[in-house]
Enzyme design. Structure first.
Site, PDB file in Angstrom:
ATOM      1  N   LYS A   1       6.709 124.686  66.395  1.00 57.99           N
ATOM      2  CA  LYS A   1       7.696 123.742  66.944  1.00 57.99           C
ATOM      3  C   LYS A   1       9.108 124.176  66.549  1.00 57.99           C
ATOM      4  O   LYS A   1      10.004 124.229  67.393  1.00 57.99           O
ATOM      5  CB  LYS A   1       7.432 122.346  66.381  1.00 57.99           C
ATOM      6  CG  LYS A   1       8.577 121.355  66.525  1.00 57.99           C
ATOM      7  CD  LYS A   1       8.254 119.978  65.997  1.00 57.99           C
ATOM      8  CE  LYS A   1       8.486 119.817  64.531  1.00 57.99           C
ATOM      9  NZ  LYS A   1       9.881 119.564  64.121  1.00 57.99           N
ATOM     10  N   ASN A   2       9.285 124.540  65.280  1.00 58.45           N
ATOM     11  CA  ASN A   2      10.642 124.816  64.793  1.00 58.45           C
ATOM     12  C   ASN A   2      11.151 126.205  65.155  1.00 58.45           C
ATOM     13  O   ASN A   2      12.289 126.539  64.864  1.00 58.45           O
ATOM     14  CB  ASN A   2      10.715 124.584  63.277  1.00 58.45           C
ATOM     15  CG  ASN A   2      10.609 123.102  62.944  1.00 58.45           C
ATOM     16  OD1 ASN A   2      10.631 122.257  63.841  1.00 58.45           O
ATOM     17  ND2 ASN A   2      10.449 122.794  61.683  1.00 58.45           N
TER      18      ASN A   2
ATOM     19  N   CYS B   1      18.516 110.103  60.031  1.00 59.52           N
ATOM     20  CA  CYS B   1      17.082 110.027  60.307  1.00 59.52           C
ATOM     21  C   CYS B   1      16.431 109.567  59.013  1.00 59.52           C
ATOM     22  O   CYS B   1      17.062 109.493  57.973  1.00 59.52           O
ATOM     23  CB  CYS B   1      16.567 111.366  60.797  1.00 59.52           C
ATOM     24  SG  CYS B   1      15.883 112.403  59.542  1.00 59.52           S
TER      25      CYS B   1
ATOM     26  N   ARG C   1      21.532 113.989  56.922  1.00 62.31           N
ATOM     27  CA  ARG C   1      21.451 115.217  57.734  1.00 62.31           C
ATOM     28  C   ARG C   1      22.749 115.456  58.526  1.00 62.31           C
ATOM     29  O   ARG C   1      22.766 115.428  59.756  1.00 62.31           O
ATOM     30  CB  ARG C   1      20.222 115.152  58.639  1.00 62.31           C
ATOM     31  CG  ARG C   1      18.963 115.024  57.798  1.00 62.31           C
ATOM     32  CD  ARG C   1      17.704 115.054  58.585  1.00 62.31           C
ATOM     33  NE  ARG C   1      17.378 116.397  59.058  1.00 62.31           N
ATOM     34  CZ  ARG C   1      16.312 116.647  59.811  1.00 62.31           C
ATOM     35  NH1 ARG C   1      15.539 115.657  60.176  1.00 62.31           N
ATOM     36  NH2 ARG C   1      16.051 117.869  60.224  1.00 62.31           N
TER      37      ARG C   1
ATOM     38  N   ASP D   1       8.980 121.048  54.140  1.00 61.13           N
ATOM     39  CA  ASP D   1       8.082 120.510  55.172  1.00 61.13           C
ATOM     40  C   ASP D   1       6.624 120.501  54.739  1.00 61.13           C
ATOM     41  O   ASP D   1       5.777 119.973  55.458  1.00 61.13           O
ATOM     42  CB  ASP D   1       8.208 121.310  56.471  1.00 61.13           C
ATOM     43  CG  ASP D   1       9.547 121.079  57.117  1.00 61.13           C
ATOM     44  OD1 ASP D   1       9.874 121.798  58.078  1.00 61.13           O
ATOM     45  OD2 ASP D   1      10.286 120.196  56.643  1.00 61.13           O
TER      46      ASP D   1
ATOM     47  N   ARG E   1       4.985 114.232  67.141  1.00 58.65           N
ATOM     48  CA  ARG E   1       6.200 115.066  67.262  1.00 58.65           C
ATOM     49  C   ARG E   1       5.897 116.507  66.885  1.00 58.65           C
ATOM     50  O   ARG E   1       6.530 117.423  67.403  1.00 58.65           O
ATOM     51  CB  ARG E   1       7.302 114.548  66.327  1.00 58.65           C
ATOM     52  CG  ARG E   1       7.726 113.139  66.597  1.00 58.65           C
ATOM     53  CD  ARG E   1       8.948 112.776  65.820  1.00 58.65           C
ATOM     54  NE  ARG E   1      10.039 113.711  66.127  1.00 58.65           N
ATOM     55  CZ  ARG E   1      11.295 113.465  65.803  1.00 58.65           C
ATOM     56  NH1 ARG E   1      11.613 112.384  65.138  1.00 58.65           N
ATOM     57  NH2 ARG E   1      12.241 114.317  66.121  1.00 58.65           N
TER      58      ARG E   1
HETATM   59  C1  EPZ Z   1      15.213 122.263  59.896  1.00 60.39           C
HETATM   60  O1  EPZ Z   1      16.019 121.104  59.910  1.00 60.39           O
HETATM   61  C2  EPZ Z   1      13.829 121.821  60.353  1.00 60.39           C
HETATM   62  N1  EPZ Z   1      13.902 121.289  61.722  1.00 60.39           N
HETATM   63  C3  EPZ Z   1      13.284 120.758  59.399  1.00 60.39           C
HETATM   64  O2  EPZ Z   1      11.963 120.465  59.812  1.00 60.39           O
HETATM   65  C4  EPZ Z   1      13.234 121.347  57.990  1.00 60.39           C
HETATM   66  O3  EPZ Z   1      12.819 120.349  57.098  1.00 60.39           O
HETATM   67  C5  EPZ Z   1      14.631 121.856  57.591  1.00 60.39           C
HETATM   68  O4  EPZ Z   1      15.097 122.809  58.575  1.00 60.39           O
HETATM   69  C6  EPZ Z   1      14.632 122.541  56.228  1.00 60.39           C
HETATM   70  O5  EPZ Z   1      13.731 123.600  56.233  1.00 60.39           O
HETATM   71  C7  EPZ Z   1      13.921 122.151  62.750  1.00 60.39           C
HETATM   72  O6  EPZ Z   1      13.912 123.358  62.583  1.00 60.39           O
HETATM   73  C8  EPZ Z   1      13.939 121.533  64.134  1.00 60.39           C
HETATM   74  P1  EPZ Z   1      18.912 122.163  57.350  1.00 60.39           P
HETATM   75  P2  EPZ Z   1      17.631 121.244  59.729  1.00 60.39           P
HETATM   76  O7  EPZ Z   1      20.127 122.218  58.215  1.00 60.39           O
HETATM   77  O8  EPZ Z   1      18.110 122.420  60.474  1.00 60.39           O
HETATM   78  C9  EPZ Z   1      21.997 119.789  54.675  1.00 60.39           C
HETATM   79  C10 EPZ Z   1      10.141 119.121  60.397  1.00 60.39           C
HETATM   80  O9  EPZ Z   1       9.460 118.430  59.624  1.00 60.39           O
HETATM   81  N2  EPZ Z   1      22.968 120.130  55.733  1.00 60.39           N
HETATM   82  O10 EPZ Z   1      18.422 123.410  56.698  1.00 60.39           O
HETATM   83  O11 EPZ Z   1      18.240 119.924  60.010  1.00 60.39           O
HETATM   84  C11 EPZ Z   1      21.023 118.721  55.164  1.00 60.39           C
HETATM   85  O12 EPZ Z   1      21.565 117.437  54.952  1.00 60.39           O
HETATM   86  C12 EPZ Z   1      11.651 119.125  60.247  1.00 60.39           C
HETATM   87  O13 EPZ Z   1       9.684 119.887  61.278  1.00 60.39           O
HETATM   88  C13 EPZ Z   1      24.311 119.824  55.542  1.00 60.39           C
HETATM   89  O14 EPZ Z   1      24.697 119.287  54.509  1.00 60.39           O
HETATM   90  O15 EPZ Z   1      17.699 121.532  58.153  1.00 60.39           O
HETATM   91  C14 EPZ Z   1      19.805 118.951  54.315  1.00 60.39           C
HETATM   92  O16 EPZ Z   1      19.965 118.279  53.086  1.00 60.39           O
HETATM   93  C15 EPZ Z   1      12.134 118.046  59.303  1.00 60.39           C
HETATM   94  N3  EPZ Z   1      25.198 120.122  56.530  1.00 60.39           N
HETATM   95  C16 EPZ Z   1      19.828 120.465  54.061  1.00 60.39           C
HETATM   96  O17 EPZ Z   1      21.162 120.906  54.407  1.00 60.39           O
HETATM   97  C17 EPZ Z   1      24.819 120.729  57.700  1.00 60.39           C
HETATM   98  O18 EPZ Z   1      25.687 121.003  58.561  1.00 60.39           O
HETATM   99  C18 EPZ Z   1      18.823 121.233  54.910  1.00 60.39           C
HETATM  100  O19 EPZ Z   1      19.152 121.013  56.253  1.00 60.39           O
HETATM  101  C19 EPZ Z   1      23.449 121.026  57.886  1.00 60.39           C
HETATM  102  C20 EPZ Z   1      22.530 120.727  56.880  1.00 60.39           C
END
Ligand code: EPZ
Length: 416
Positions: free
Chosen positions: A22-23, A116, A121, A303, A395
């Protein structure tokens, strides 16, 4: 309202085939907006989030048709630069269309994803680095409005290796003038897959698999056929199911190298595993507790944290699990405690007393991976467990009840 009814305890047997990730496919679907040539994607998983992203592409004017195992996309008829709140509110990954729309049309209007369940996020890393590439970003009435006279290549040191930001910026850089270097980039396998997909269309991305990704801007992309990698998070869920139920099962069609840290941790806990090129086999094992810290790849994936909590609840010995990525990703804990697990959350750490004898009870899904943890716990709970709000599961887990039924679980979808 659909619910899952699971009777336990069960032991499992047989083989389960993992779906495509999915990701990986979510950013790849967004990248379709970069080209007016045909893109054919193989074995798109039948998941709610994938359907939402496909609907978003349709709303932007992309033509879509099925052709056997392939879904064929034609974005030559792209007629909008706006991703509305109605769809974005149901799936945060919609923010992935920002980079492609901006770099192809020099403008994009995407609803802010909003919070969420697992955390606030924010998308500040996405936006601040698009500004470094020459985008003018306004936040107005819940929307990100981005405009540019043409994105320019830039050096983009990320303050945190954000998966989504790395993907959005990589896509934006494809048509930017000159060279873009993303430093402290996230290194999840799904990012490598997106880069390989873009390169298969003629993009010029190097440093794949490292935390320094370089993108040379090009003028256009050609058509491509592509199939994404296996879903390592789904695979981890089934491997843990095999171990929790003390079973011999084979989890196939994914790359175990994408789960190296998880498999090493399970082996440290006493798991007997056979690790092949594209499968992992579990064997009855006597497991003990663990100390786990979630981290960006190649560390322990957030995850898989909820699924590991379910496992640690029933193995002999105590465990400590620290969630370092998201600020509210322990919502499975109160639900697991309803089944009889003994655990205590203190801030971002969870202290688990192992050896619990779980007993079936009604529980409720709160987010995608927490839902998977409840399914795992229900498989080993004495008696019947009814799991509510299973739309969370749909999902990210294709045909979950069917796959578990084939492994011998007593699981069915009921309408109540
Ligand atoms: C991706 O989310 C995945 N989703 C998530 O999977 C996964 O948990 C996450 O990466 C971490 O591995 C998809 O790929 C669709 P991040 P993403 O940006 O991109 C902070 C699932 O279960 N952050 O790496 O949103 C954020 O708040 C889902 O399949 C900022 O501060 O993750 C978080 O604490 C859930 N500013 C951390 O970084 C930003 O601009 C990780 O977020 C972006 C992120």
């Amino acid at each position: 309202m659909q619910k899952l009814k699971i009777k336990g305890p069960v032991s499992l047997n047989g083989e389960v085939e993992i779906s495509r990730a999915k990701n990986a496919y979510l950013p790849i679907l967004a990248a379709i907006l970069l080209t007016d040539k045909k893109v054919r994607l193989k074995n798109l998983p039948n998941l709610r989030d994938i359907k939402t992203m496909i609907q978003l592409l349709k709303n932007l004017g992309v033509q879509i048709e099925e052709d056997g195992d392939y879904t064929v996309f034609d974005a030559s008829t792209l007629n909008s630069h706006e991703a509305t709140y109605e769809l974005v509110k149901t799936m945060r990954a919609s923010i992935f269309v920002l980079g492609p729309l901006l770099t192809r049309l020099n403008k994009a209007k995407v609803s802010l994803p909003g919070g969420c369940a697992i955390g606030t996020r924010p998308i500040d890393i996405h936006l601040s680095n698009l500004e470094k590439m020459g985008a003018k970003i306004d936040l107005r009435a819940g929307y990100v409005e981005a405009n540019t006279d043409g994105l320019q290549g830039a050096k983009l040191p990320l303050k945190f290796p954000s998966v989504g930001a790395t993907e959005n910026l990589m896509m934006a850089a494809v048509y930017a003038k000159g060279t873009t270097v993303i430093e402290n980039a996230a290194m999840e396998p799904e990012i490598d897959d997106l880069a390989n997909f873009l390169n298969s269309m003629g993009a010029k991305i190097s440093g794949i698999g490292t935390n320094k990704i370089t993108v040379e801007g090009v003028d256009e992309l050609c058509e491509t056929d592509y199939e994404a990698i296996g879903d390592r998070i789904e695979a981890a869920t089934y491997v843990i199911a095999g171990l929790m139920t003390n079973s011999e099962i084979k989890v196939t069609r994914f790359n175990p190298e994408h789960l190296e840290f998880v498999l090493d941790k399970l082996i440290d806990m006493g798991a007997k595993l056979e690790i092949g090129k594209d499968y992992v086999k579990t064997f009855p094992s006597k497991l003990k507790g663990a100390k786990i810290e979630t981290a960006p790849f190649p560390g322990f994936p957030t995850d898989v944290q909820a699924q590991m909590v379910a496992l640690c609840a029933v193995v002999e010995g105590n465990s400590i699990i620290a969630e370092n990525i998201f600020e509210n990703r322990f919502m499975h804990v109160p639900e697991l405690m309803r089944l009889g697990s003994k655990m205590d959350q203190q801030g971002s750490s969870l202290f688990i007393e192992g050896g619990a004898k779980l007993v079936g009870a009604p529980v409720m899904c709160t987010d995608l991976r927490a839902s998977a943890a409840l399914v795992l716990a229900a498989l080993v709970s004495e008696g019947e467990t009814i799991i509510d709000r299973i739309y969370h599961l749909e999902r990210g887990y294709e045909n979950l009840s069917l796959k578990f039924q084939k492994l011998g679980a007593k699981i069915e979808v009921i309408n109540e």
